[in-house]
Each structure stands twice: as C-alpha cells, then as structure tokens.
Design a protein around this motif. Sequence first.
Motif, mmCIF file in Angstrom:
data_model
loop_
_atom_site.group_PDB
_atom_site.id
_atom_site.type_symbol
_atom_site.label_atom_id
_atom_site.label_comp_id
_atom_site.label_asym_id
_atom_site.label_seq_id
_atom_site.Cartn_x
_atom_site.Cartn_y
_atom_site.Cartn_z
ATOM 1 N N ASP A 167 69.191 31.163 33.793
ATOM 2 C CA ASP A 167 68.268 32.138 33.279
ATOM 3 C C ASP A 167 67.909 31.814 31.893
ATOM 4 O O ASP A 167 66.785 31.731 31.249
ATOM 5 N N TYR A 170 65.753 28.632 31.887
ATOM 6 C CA TYR A 170 64.278 29.239 32.379
ATOM 7 C C TYR A 170 63.758 29.949 31.115
ATOM 8 O O TYR A 170 62.505 29.634 30.826
ATOM 9 N N PRO A 205 62.485 27.300 41.691
ATOM 10 C CA PRO A 205 61.548 28.513 42.094
ATOM 11 C C PRO A 205 61.171 29.490 41.120
ATOM 12 O O PRO A 205 60.218 30.145 41.203
ATOM 13 N N ARG A 206 61.835 29.559 40.037
ATOM 14 C CA ARG A 206 61.364 30.521 39.053
ATOM 15 C C ARG A 206 60.255 29.983 38.426
ATOM 16 O O ARG A 206 59.221 30.625 37.816
ATOM 17 N N VAL A 208 57.983 27.997 39.655
ATOM 18 C CA VAL A 208 56.768 28.018 40.557
ATOM 19 C C VAL A 208 56.336 29.614 40.262
ATOM 20 O O VAL A 208 55.235 29.807 40.180
ATOM 21 N N GLU A 209 57.118 30.602 40.487
ATOM 22 C CA GLU A 209 56.800 31.897 40.425
ATOM 23 C C GLU A 209 55.981 32.257 38.582
ATOM 24 O O GLU A 209 55.281 33.157 38.771
ATOM 25 N N ALA A 210 56.410 31.529 37.668
ATOM 26 C CA ALA A 210 55.746 31.585 36.422
ATOM 27 C C ALA A 210 54.499 30.770 36.342
ATOM 28 O O ALA A 210 53.786 30.834 35.197
ATOM 29 N N GLY A 211 54.057 30.196 37.520
ATOM 30 C CA GLY A 211 52.634 29.564 37.315
ATOM 31 C C GLY A 211 52.852 28.074 37.260
ATOM 32 O O GLY A 211 51.744 27.401 36.975
ATOM 33 N N TYR A 212 53.797 27.425 37.199
ATOM 34 C CA TYR A 212 54.044 25.970 37.409
ATOM 35 C C TYR A 212 54.032 25.468 38.449
ATOM 36 O O TYR A 212 54.625 25.912 39.701
ATOM 37 N N GLU A 213 53.280 24.259 38.865
ATOM 38 C CA GLU A 213 53.595 23.223 39.947
ATOM 39 C C GLU A 213 54.789 22.374 39.589
ATOM 40 O O GLU A 213 54.668 21.794 38.787
#
Length: 428
Positions: A167, A170, A205-206, A208-213
């Motif tokens: 965390d 992230y 996965p976090r 990706v959830e934040a809009g990164y590829e």
Amino acid sequence: MTFDFTRRSVLLGAGAALGTFVLGRSQALAQATVPLKIGFISPVSGPLAGFGETDGYILDRAREALAGGVTMNGTGYSVELLDRDTQSDPSRAGQLARELINSDGVDIMIAVSTPETINPVSDACEAAGVPCISTVMPWEAWYFGRGAKPGEPSPFTYGFHFGFGVDEFYRAYISQWDLIETNRKVGVMYPNDADGNAVRAVLAPRLVEAGYEVIDPGAYETGTQDYSQQIRIFREAGIEIFNTFPIPPDFAAFWRQAAQQGLHRQIKIVQTAKTGLFPGDIEALGTLGNNIASAAYWHRDFPYTSPVTGLNGVALCDGYEAATGRQWTQQLGASLSAIDVAMAALAAAADPKDKDGVAAAIAGLTADSIAGVVDFTTGPVPNVAHGPIIGTQWQPSEKGPHQFDYVVTENATDPNVPVVGTLVPYNA
C-alpha cells in the motif's frame, strides 16, 4: 557529534506497556549490571551488501551510547550487540540465527533487510521462542510469505516486523507518477522471489484499478543474464514508466541491455525498488543512473531522532560521511530504527530477560525511533507496524561533493517529511 550519557537520560515511551530505560546512570551501575544480549543479522557482503554497508557504523554508535549500561524498571543491565553477516545467503542467515540463540543466548534478535535475511531469521526465532524485530522488506512478504493467511489469526508469537508494505508503494508511486505526464503504460519486471511475488499479487492489480496499463512479461529468476525478451515486449508496448524490484546486479544488467537496445529512450520514469536504494548502485551505472527514481524507507530529511543515540538524520549522516568518506545511505536510519525499537521492546516488558514477556509486550508496543513512531497496535495485521515509503530521485549533483543528490520528490505516506525537489523525466 557526541553525547555525555553519564549526565543525559533518554526515555522511550512504550505504548500501553509504558516501558522506559535510562542510559548509563553511573559507572558503578554499569559494573553491577545483568547482561542483555541483542543479536543483529544483516547482509554485509554478497550481492545484497549495499543493505549492510553502513551497519558497522550504526553498531559502533549504538555501542557507544549503550556502553554505560541501561536501567529498566529499576534494574541495571549491560547491553551487548552481537552482529553477524549473512553474506546474502538465506541458509546462512538461518544458521547464524540458530547459533546466536543456542550458543550465545541472545535475549532478542534484530534482522535487517530483504526476505533473504529476514524470513529465515524470523523462522529460526519463532521455532526457538526468541523475540525478533525486523525491518526493510514489504510486510506482506514477511507475513503471508511465511504462511499467514488473510483473515485468520496470526501464526506468529515471537516475530514482529515494521515498515512499508505494498500500500505504501502504491500511494508513493501514484503520487510520484502524477508529477510527469505519461501515456500511463507501465512495464513491470518483478522477480520470482518473496518481494516480487508479493508485489505482483497486490500492487499490479491496484495500478490497473488506478487507470494504468500494466505490461508484465512474467516472473524472472534472480541472476538472469539475458533480458532481450522483456526489452522487446516493453518496446513494442510503448511503455513510458518502468517499475522493477530486482537485486542490484540484475538491474544493472537489465538497464545496460535496455540502453543498448534503445528502450531507455522512450522511458520517462524509471521507478526502482530494492535496487537503486544506495548511491553505489547508481554510480556504477554512470550516466545511465541520471534521474532514476527510487523510494526511500528512510532519508536524512526525516524529522525524527533516535532515542538510543540522540542523533537526528542530519547528524547521523554527516557523522557517517565524515568518518568514512562515503555518501550516506538510507540504511543508516533503517538499521538504527531497528535498534531503537528493540531497546523499547526490552524496556516494555516487566523483565527484559523473559522472552515470552518481551514478545507479549511488543504486541502492544508504540515506540519512537529515528524513522518515526512504530506502532504495533494498529496493524495492518497482527505482528506488523506500518512504515512509510517516500518518492525520491537520483539527480546529478550541481554543487557536490557527491555525484548524485538523493532528492525527496513526494511525501504521500509521511507528510512530515519535507519535499525538497521536483521529479525530472528520465531523459531530461
């Protein structure tokens, strides 16, 4: 900077346990003390040697501070720090821990830096019923990597870990990467080890959830020599952010190959962890080290003071540079913070020689350290205390005396740490 501990008393609060110790009340007291033995295990040689490079200096400062003995709950104790080098070998780490437990009779163990050191030492201490304090690895790799299960009671009684987790990475990365405009394509290269597997499972996965590829070529084995496949995948995907958690030799090999094959020209942010923490890692890359972004679990600008030595970050780092002629590293504060917490743990128990009592006291411990407050009462899981990760960058020094300045560029996980510079694109 020195302190006269015959006149200066240092107290540590220990949360609900209210443990305190007083340093060096008198020479007569020191001569009449009961011995306390603290094991200290870290990688001083081998591929992880950057993590242990400064430990000799830290141990000297701690031994000086504790030379007059301590008083805990009215009883005087001498303090002996027994340090051992794992040579970056996990098997040796476990062996050294067992020797310190069975032959030297340590009262508490400190294990510092990376799963290769910390996990085998923690396992040995758990099996033997010896309290163990560790720091400098993602807590998930320590907790879940050793068999704990989400939502279930902790299987650990004697081991306690403090510091950053996924965390914190992230939050720091999102804060850091927002400082530069990119296409939000992140190439990740995570090794097949405890760090890499924990980060892949939770961080990716976090993101990706934040809009990164996220472009992940898959886990690689430590010691890999040829990274052509990963480089090709990253180039074809058009990544502009690169994130990795390798040991230093692996990153050096990868990044030199990336430069030879032209990948480095498209990268705007090179975000490293586990490697790129220390100036020697970056200097070895020559100009390829310019503007590599890193993450600091400790920095000389942290606004905290060590209860054991009385030193703050600036004094600690200035003293190290004057004594050694080498640039300070973040491991100085990290290793000293472990000693701060171990001393607080011993003081929190009614009897610091009672291993079960010390372990029980740590579970309720809140202690000051040169890295900030370490609080085992608030999770994120039992036996673990949170710690920060601060976004940083190695920028070419304009004033010297070092080749690079280690600049704090964001502080999302500890706003008390001052931001003193701006993140620069890698190819600026």
